[in-house]
Write a protein that holds these residues in place. Structure first.
Motif, short mmCIF file in Angstrom:
data_model
loop_
_atom_site.label_atom_id
_atom_site.label_comp_id
_atom_site.label_asym_id
_atom_site.label_seq_id
_atom_site.Cartn_x
_atom_site.Cartn_y
_atom_site.Cartn_z
N GLY A 1 0.94 -1.15 0.08
CA GLY A 1 0.01 0.00 0.01
C GLY A 1 0.70 1.33 -0.13
N LYS A 2 1.99 1.14 0.94
CA LYS A 2 2.86 2.28 0.69
C LYS A 2 3.44 2.53 -0.77
CE LYS A 2 7.13 4.15 2.61
NZ LYS A 2 8.28 3.76 3.60
N ALA A 3 3.79 1.58 -1.29
CA ALA A 3 4.10 1.65 -2.70
C ALA A 3 3.18 2.26 -3.78
CB ALA A 3 4.74 0.17 -3.14
N MET A 4 1.98 1.81 -3.62
CA MET A 4 1.18 2.48 -4.33
C MET A 4 0.74 3.92 -4.11
SD MET A 4 0.19 -0.01 -6.39
CE MET A 4 -0.13 -1.77 -6.70
N ALA A 5 0.71 4.42 -2.77
CA ALA A 5 0.23 5.68 -2.43
C ALA A 5 1.57 6.55 -2.70
CB ALA A 5 0.00 5.67 -0.89
N SER A 6 3.00 6.09 -2.78
CA SER A 6 4.11 6.87 -2.80
C SER A 6 4.23 7.45 -4.35
CB SER A 6 5.41 6.09 -2.27
OG SER A 6 5.29 5.68 -1.02
N ASN A 7 5.04 8.35 -4.52
CA ASN A 7 5.46 9.01 -5.73
C ASN A 7 6.31 7.83 -6.39
OD1 ASN A 7 8.28 9.33 -5.19
ND2 ASN A 7 7.41 11.00 -4.00
N GLU A 8 6.38 8.04 -7.87
CA GLU A 8 6.98 6.84 -8.65
C GLU A 8 8.44 6.69 -8.02
OE1 GLU A 8 7.58 5.83 -13.26
OE2 GLU A 8 6.82 7.83 -12.85
N SER B 1 -5.83 16.65 -4.92
CA SER B 1 -4.67 16.70 -4.35
C SER B 1 -3.55 16.61 -5.12
CB SER B 1 -4.53 15.87 -2.89
OG SER B 1 -3.09 16.06 -2.21
N PRO B 2 -2.31 17.43 -5.00
CA PRO B 2 -1.25 17.32 -5.87
C PRO B 2 -0.58 16.00 -5.44
CG PRO B 2 -1.25 19.32 -5.02
CD PRO B 2 -2.49 18.66 -4.46
N ILE B 3 -0.67 15.63 -4.31
CA ILE B 3 0.02 14.45 -3.62
C ILE B 3 -0.71 13.18 -4.43
CG2 ILE B 3 0.84 12.84 -1.73
CD1 ILE B 3 0.98 15.18 -0.23
N LEU B 4 -1.88 13.36 -4.49
CA LEU B 4 -2.71 12.14 -5.24
C LEU B 4 -2.45 12.03 -6.75
CD1 LEU B 4 -4.94 10.03 -5.61
CD2 LEU B 4 -6.62 12.03 -5.54
N PHE B 5 -2.22 13.33 -7.29
CA PHE B 5 -1.87 13.14 -8.88
C PHE B 5 -0.39 12.61 -8.95
CE2 PHE B 5 -4.71 16.97 -9.53
CZ PHE B 5 -5.76 16.29 -9.42
N ASN B 6 0.50 12.51 -8.12
CA ASN B 6 1.70 12.35 -8.12
C ASN B 6 2.12 10.74 -7.73
OD1 ASN B 6 2.87 14.45 -9.72
ND2 ASN B 6 2.98 15.68 -7.55
N LEU C 1 1.85 6.57 -7.49
CA LEU C 1 1.98 5.49 -8.42
C LEU C 1 0.71 5.09 -8.76
CD1 LEU C 1 3.89 3.87 -9.87
CD2 LEU C 1 3.68 2.27 -8.01
N MET C 2 -0.24 4.82 -8.06
CA MET C 2 -1.58 4.47 -8.23
C MET C 2 -2.29 5.27 -9.29
SD MET C 2 -4.09 2.12 -8.19
CE MET C 2 -3.49 0.91 -7.00
N TYR C 3 -2.38 6.59 -9.03
CA TYR C 3 -2.98 7.53 -10.14
C TYR C 3 -2.22 7.40 -11.30
CZ TYR C 3 -4.88 11.92 -11.70
OH TYR C 3 -5.76 12.61 -12.41
N LYS C 4 -0.94 7.23 -11.30
CA LYS C 4 -0.22 7.45 -12.49
C LYS C 4 -0.70 6.03 -13.40
CE LYS C 4 3.49 10.70 -11.91
NZ LYS C 4 4.78 11.01 -11.93
N LEU C 5 -0.68 4.96 -12.61
CA LEU C 5 -0.83 3.68 -13.50
C LEU C 5 -2.13 3.39 -13.98
CD1 LEU C 5 1.25 0.98 -11.11
CD2 LEU C 5 1.90 2.21 -13.07
N CYS C 6 -3.29 4.13 -13.41
CA CYS C 6 -4.45 3.78 -13.95
C CYS C 6 -4.85 4.97 -14.81
CB CYS C 6 -5.43 4.21 -12.51
SG CYS C 6 -5.57 2.84 -11.33
N TYR C 7 -4.22 6.10 -14.90
CA TYR C 7 -4.60 7.08 -15.89
C TYR C 7 -3.74 7.35 -16.81
CZ TYR C 7 -8.62 8.30 -12.71
OH TYR C 7 -9.89 8.27 -12.17
N LYS D 1 -3.32 15.22 -16.62
CA LYS D 1 -3.09 14.33 -17.99
C LYS D 1 -1.65 14.60 -18.40
CE LYS D 1 -8.05 15.73 -19.15
NZ LYS D 1 -8.79 16.26 -20.59
N ASN D 2 -1.51 13.92 -19.55
CA ASN D 2 -0.42 13.74 -20.27
C ASN D 2 1.04 13.78 -19.58
OD1 ASN D 2 -2.03 14.32 -22.54
ND2 ASN D 2 -2.15 16.47 -22.43
N PHE D 3 1.08 12.96 -18.66
CA PHE D 3 2.50 12.80 -17.91
C PHE D 3 2.91 11.45 -18.47
CE2 PHE D 3 -1.19 10.78 -15.52
CZ PHE D 3 -0.85 9.64 -15.51
N ASP D 4 4.22 11.52 -18.06
CA ASP D 4 4.96 10.05 -18.53
C ASP D 4 5.54 9.61 -17.28
OD1 ASP D 4 5.01 11.00 -21.28
OD2 ASP D 4 6.82 12.44 -21.23
#
Length: 781
Positions: A593-600, A667-672, A674-680, A707-710
């Motif tokens: 869960g920590k990995a999913m909630a942390s930044n990449e 939240s900016p932390i949510l946007f960054n 790992l889970m948010y990036k993998l889904c979107y 949007k449009n992140f790498d």
């Protein structure tokens, strides 16, 4: 006269015997029809889809059953599963209830013994519907002991189709409850038989049935607490008997010894608080029996009752104090978190969020009671009232069952499964008692008229002139004329009541069939959507993704996902997972869960530490699937925060208005994370609705805010047709200095002559240069 009386008695005997035989035949036919209807009503999943294992836990049970049938029971007990909980692994034999696997394996062995080849999967798929028929028979037997045969038939018919039970017994629902409910009801039936007869045989059978229940499901704790409570209440109500003493003593001793033979249970019956009520009641019953024996011998002693009463209180206090002392010293383990959360409903939410995160551990709503029980929930208290009015030892048991099961079902929706048999039994008693008055009037009048005719025949033989027959017939006609008005009104009311009951039962059948077909017969790995024209569309993303994993990843690949999908990945993809549905290691789940909630970047450090090769996430924003990982994400955060409070805080994933949003206000932390990036990832380029902008999430009905992140440390490997399953490959660490590139640079800089001087011996990269110095002279002393 004697000849006529003998003929009449012989006629009555033959009529009663033939009537009893006809009733028995009708009862058998009804029970067969009930079992068949219960079996057929659970086949909707096979008819609509195919023969497939459902949900999550059944996939582990199926995989374990296959291993046991291939390798034998003893190898199964010693099986170390290296595909689970990497890098820890799991010893399966000591962490499961093997009753389900043994039952399926035994049936599989029997069919092959008689040369009927059948795949173990088909046995696993059809096991629950078959046992539903056995459950109906056990319910009939129990209700017959509690009330009557008619009530037993109603109870069997109710339990056969009640949604509260069919939710866990449809075809493909290969879970422990598939056989455990039968074991539960059958154990209760044998217990009632034992206390009614005081037989050692029935008590031993109760212990054997309890042993089967222990091997099948952790819900056996309900039995080993309810039966002692029943014994305790009988003692308080002054209903002690030698039958009760024999029944409980034999059951407890044999049941205790047998239950400890299950490796997963071990010494828990004598070392955990959940089993201490049974031990305390056993000691109390021995003391009570001893005092009762002394009382019978010393009944003429002055104040003997007061003395024995005081001694009983003292012994009870001593036993309670010993249990508290042993618990305090650690010899007796305290209540487990799941058991304690049944009494303190806020405990899990505060201390063990992983328990409350499971949907089946949520409190039950009032609509769920009607949804799963329908008409029965209205008849349920009526049957309890009839039992209170006509109380005996066995009806005290069903009333206690009703009270405790109602409470537990209200606390946890999963325990609706244990309430349903009790509701069916009491509803059947209420309906049977009602129909005894409203539906048996005609038959009772026929019986009374038959008795009158028999008495008339006797009196005719005594009267040589048949004058009495004429006078008596006239008197009967006059009496019937006087009662016509009253009987006409009463019969009409009875017809109306019976008709209303029949209509309600028809509505109950329609409701149960519809609920079973629509709500409980859809496997979680196959989704269904309906087009605008009403046609059905099958969404098979799960199995497609799991098949891709099996065919396109290395055999030793390690998959990181949320624990919900661990059993399915191991069962269908045959790949190693970090966590699964066993949830025995909360810290390991919290790390995922920590990995999913942390930044990449931070998540990459954790994934590198755990040797993760692929990441699997579930996303429903394209088709509007609400059970995806974005909706589960806050539970990942809460579980991770429990183990890593300095790194993960739930409030950081809310916006300024304390809302969990994925749109621009998120939240900016949510946007960054790992889970948010993998889904979107790449979702911002997709148009899911012609009337909405790109990146519109149909599940949450918003346009995503980032949007449009790498992606830097992972790369997309597979996305299913409807974007439900997304799989990413974790990039490997790149060496800072590639030996191959360095060799090419070095060889290009050297001339051919200098390279030939080395005689082809090769070169040493980054060879240190040693600088020669002068040796200092040393003076002798």
């Amino acid at each position: 006269m004697t000849t006529v009386n003998d003929n009449t008695s012989e006629y009555i005997t033959n009529s009663s015997s033939s009537s009893a035989g006809l009733k028995s035949l009708i009862t058998v036919i009804i029970l067969i029809c009930v079992c068949i209807s219960g079996f057929i009503s659970r086949l909707f999943s096979i008819i609509r889809f195919e023969s497939v294992i459902h949900e999550f836990d059944p996939w582990f049970n199926y995989r374990s059953t296959v291993y046991m049938t291939d390798n034998g029971f003893y190898n199964f007990l010693n099986w170390f599963d290296d595909l689970a909980w990497y890098p820890l692994g799991r010893i399966v034999g000591g962490t499961v209830f093997p009753g389900l696997m043994v039952t399926s394996g035994t049936i599989h062995w029997f069919f092959h013994m008689i040369n009927i080849p059948i795949h173990i999967r088909e046995i696993c798929v059809f096991l629950a519907p078959v046992f539903s028929g056995l459950t109906a028979l056990a319910t009939y037997l129990l209700t017959k002991e509690l009330w009557s045969k008619r009530a037993g038939l109603f109870a069997a018919a109710f339990i056969a189709i009640a949604p509260g039970y069919s939710s866990r017994s449809v075809a493909g629902s290969y879970d422990n409850e598939a056989i455990a409910i039968f074991a539960l009801i059958f154990t209760y039936y044998l217990w009632i038989r034992s206390i009614k007869t005081g037989s050692i045989f029935w008590s031993s059978c109760t212990a054997l049935s309890y042993f089967y229940m222990v091997s099948a499901w952790g819900g056996y704790v309900f039995i080993i607490n309810l039966i002692p409570v029943h014994v305790g209440f009988l003692l308080l109500l002054g209903r002690y008997s030698l039958r009760l003493y024999v029944s409980y003593s034999i059951f407890y001793i044999l049941g205790l010894i047998l239950s400890m033979q299950i490796p997963f249970v071990g010494f828990q019956p004598v070392r955990t608080s959940e089993h201490m009520i049974a031990a305390g009641i056993f000691i109390l019953l021995q003391a009570y029996t001893f005092f009762d024996y002394l009382y019978n011998k010393l009944r003429y002693v002055r104040n003997i009752e007061t003395i024995f009463f005081n001694l009983s209180i003292i012994i009870s206090i001593i036993v309670f104090a010993i249990v508290v002392l042993l618990t305090y010293t650690g010899y007796i383990a305290p209540w487990s978190g799941r058991f304690y959360s049944l009494w303190d409903t806020s405990y899990a939410a505060k201390h063990i969020p992983i328990i409350i995160s499971v949907s089946e551990h949520q409190p039950t709503t009032w609509t769920s009671f009607f949804f799963d029980l329908h008409l029965l929930i209205c008849l349920y208290p009526v049957g309890a009232w009839f039992c209170v009015k006509d109380l005996n030892d066995e009806r005290v048991f069903i009333l206690l069952y009703a009270v405790f099961a109602s409470y537990f079902a209200g606390v946890m929706i999963r325990l609706m499964l244990t309430l349903t048999p009790c509701v069916c039994i009491l509803a059947a008693i209420a309906l049977s008692k009602t129909l005894d008055y409203y539906a048996d009037a005609e038959s009772s009048e026929m019986v009374s008229n038959y008795d009158d005719s028999v008495s008339i025949c006797d009196e005719v033989e005594n009267d040589e002139n048949n004058q009495y027959l004429d006078n008596n017939a006239q008197n009967i006609d006059e009496t019937d004329d006087n009662d016509d008005d009253q009987n006409f009104l009463t019969s009409n009311i009875k017809i109306i009541v019976v008709t209303c009951i029949a209509m309600m039962l028809l509505l109950f059948i329609v409701h149960c069939t519809w609920i079973t077909a629509t709500a409980y017969s859809s496997p979680s790995i196959v989704l269904v959507s309906y087009n605008s024209d009403g046609t059905r569309a099958i969404v098979d993303d799960y199995r497609e993704a799991y098949y891709w994993l099996r065919q396109n990843t290395p055999e030793k690949a390690r998959i990181m996902s949320w624990w919900d999908y661990g059993y399915q990945i191991a069962g269908m993809s045959n790949r190693t997972v970090l966590v699964d549905n066993n949830t025995w290691n909360n810290s390991h789940i919290a790390l995922v869960g920590k990995a999913m909630a942390s930044n990449e970047t931070e998540a990459y450090k954790i994934m590198t530490m755990l040797d993760v090769d692929y990441i699997l996430v579930i996303f429903g924003g394209v088709i509007g699937f609400s059970g995806d990982d974005i909706n589960k994400f806050l539970w990942m955060v809460r579980i991770a925060e429990g183990e890593h409070p300095k790194d993960i805080k739930e409030n950081n994933y809310f916006n300024d208005n304390k809302e969990y949003r994925v749109d621009k206000s998120g939240s900016p932390i949510l946007f960054n994370c790992l889970m948010y990036k993998l889904c979107y990832y790449r979702f911002g380029e997709l148009y899911t609705d012609s009337a909405q902008p790109s990146g519109f999430d149909r599940t949450r009905s918003v346009e995503i805010g980032h949007k449009n992140f790498d992606l830097e440390h992972v790369e997309e490997a597979y996305t299913s047709a409807n974007w439900i399953v997304r799989i990413y490959r974790v990039k490997k660490l790149s060496n800072r200095f590639q030996a191959k590139d360095a060799l090419e640079k070095l060889t290009s800089s050297l001339s051919e002559e200098s390279f030939e001087k080395n005689d082809g011996k090769g070169v040493i990269l980054n060879k240190p240069h040693v600088k020669k110095g002068t040796k200092k002279s040393m003076r002798r002393t």
